[in-house]
Design a protein around this motif. Structure first.
Motif, short mmCIF file in Angstrom:
data_model
loop_
_atom_site.label_atom_id
_atom_site.label_comp_id
_atom_site.label_asym_id
_atom_site.label_seq_id
_atom_site.Cartn_x
_atom_site.Cartn_y
_atom_site.Cartn_z
N GLN A 1 0.83 -1.21 0.00
CA GLN A 1 0.00 0.00 0.00
C GLN A 1 0.87 1.26 0.00
OE1 GLN A 1 -2.50 0.61 3.47
NE2 GLN A 1 -3.80 2.06 2.41
N VAL A 2 1.83 1.34 0.89
CA VAL A 2 2.70 2.53 0.98
C VAL A 2 4.12 2.06 1.28
CG1 VAL A 2 2.98 4.82 2.03
CG2 VAL A 2 0.84 3.59 2.36
N VAL A 3 5.12 2.81 0.80
CA VAL A 3 6.50 2.55 1.24
C VAL A 3 7.17 3.88 1.56
CG1 VAL A 3 7.29 2.32 -1.17
CG2 VAL A 3 8.74 1.51 0.68
N TRP A 4 7.91 3.90 2.66
CA TRP A 4 8.71 5.08 3.02
C TRP A 4 10.17 4.66 3.11
CZ3 TRP A 4 4.42 3.98 6.40
CH2 TRP A 4 3.32 4.82 6.20
N THR A 5 11.07 5.57 2.69
CA THR A 5 12.50 5.33 2.90
C THR A 5 13.10 6.60 3.51
OG1 THR A 5 13.22 6.17 0.76
CG2 THR A 5 12.68 3.85 0.84
N ASP A 6 14.35 6.51 3.92
CA ASP A 6 15.08 7.67 4.42
C ASP A 6 15.71 8.39 3.22
OD1 ASP A 6 16.54 5.05 4.45
OD2 ASP A 6 18.22 6.44 4.47
#
Ligand code: AVI
Length: 321
Positions: A304-309
């Motif tokens: 659904q969602v992906v976050w990275t730095d």
């Protein structure tokens, strides 16, 4: 030089025939010697792992914590009122607090861990900090299917599996584990999961072979544990820690390397080591976002969602069952 066949330490009689002794004897009997990585985490190993997570070279814990801190509000917005947060392998539940701070409408938190002591401490700390929240620990191996308390069956369930622990399983086992989590959580559940990303090999190698030798001590503790618990006679200064990157499989491999030809006695069995022979002790897979999406899809999850730095070192995903 041949060593004495007599155990040099005092074996805990209850440990003979234990899961550890059986796995160790089977692993050292195979042509490619290995010890399953789950045995890295006895009390001494867990303390060393905690130390690893604070090392300058070991970026995963720090980076994932930063991502969770930055995105906590957004994660909380996905979690509806009355939901239940289920953490797989919760340990000290440290990262969870970042989420719980924002999830003020959460009904319950279910930490799952094999360590009753870790569950007891986490429950006491979380119950004190979040008095409105129901905390219902389950003492279990999260790699096995788990039955959720029936009173949660009508509530939205959110799994939480941080740390890129998924990377310690080979892809085929990772798919089975993710599918088992999906069954545990049921239809319409979500899973918030951390996955370490592929990157510069030098950076990866430093994270698994730090300058202070903490990771080396963590790895060598497997042999120390065999001496303590099974009366084995591994000479720790005759083995060294090694971490290599397998480009083809996208993973760090940890080994213990025999520094000379030697024999070692473990629970009534005698094992021969050539000079340079390796015992495999851990895989730590690194992913591209797309590859990770393929992996989770094989287990029936939809990204659904992906976050990275900012440096794209680590990723945190929200998946839907
Ligand atoms: C627990 N797991 C995600 C760690 C990792 O990075 O694969 C274990 C570890 N092994 C060596 N350092 C840390």
């Amino acid at each position: 030089m041949e060593q004495s066949a007599r155990p040099h330490g005092r074996a805990d009689p209850a440990a003979i025939g234990s899961d550890f002794s059986e796995a160790l004897i089977a692993g050292l009997s195979a042509p490619q010697k290995s010890i399953p990585s789950r045995f890295l985490y006895d009390a001494a190993g867990s303390a060393l792992f905690e130390k690893i997570t604070t090392l300058p070279e070991y970026y995963p814990t720090r980076t994932e914590t930063d991502i969770l801190r930055y995105q906590a509000e957004e994660i909380a917005a996905i979690v509806p009122a009355g939901a239940v947060l289920v953490e797989f392998g919760s340990g000290s539940s440290t990262k969870t607090e970042l989420l719980l701070e924002r999830m003020d409408k959460l009904h319950a938190y279910v930490p799952i861990d094999i360590s009753s002591a870790a569950l007891r401490d986490a429950k006491a700390r979380i119950a004190e900090r979040f008095p409105e929240l129901l905390v219902m620990p389950i003492e279990a191996d999260f790699a096995q299917p788990i039955v959720m308390p029936p009173e949660f069956s009508a509530r939205p369930l959110f799994g939480f599996f941080p740390g890129s622990t998924i990377g310690n399983s080979r892809p085929i086992d990772a798919v089975a584990l993710l599918a088992s989590m999906r069954r545990t959580l049921g239809p319409d559940a979500h899973l918030i999961i951390g996955a370490d990303l592929k990157k510069n090999v030098r950076r990866l190698l430093a994270a698994y072979d730090d300058a202070d030798g903490v990771t080396a001590a963590f790895n060598l503790n497997l042999l120390a544990r065999a001496n303590r618990e099974l009366g084995a006679n591994f000479k720790l200064d005759q083995f060294k820690h090694s971490a290599t990157y397998d480009m083809r499989n996208g993973r760090i491999d940890m080994h213990l390397v025999s520094l000379r030809e030697q024999w070692v006695d473990v629970g009534g069995h005698r094992f021969h080591f050539d000079a340079g022979e390796q015992i495999h002790t851990e895989h730590s897979h690194k992913y591209e976002i797309e590859g990770f999406h393929t992996l989770v899809s094989e287990a029936g999850w939809r990204p659904q969602v992906v976050w990275t730095d900012a440096e794209r070192l680590f990723s945190v995903h929200v998946l839907i069952a």
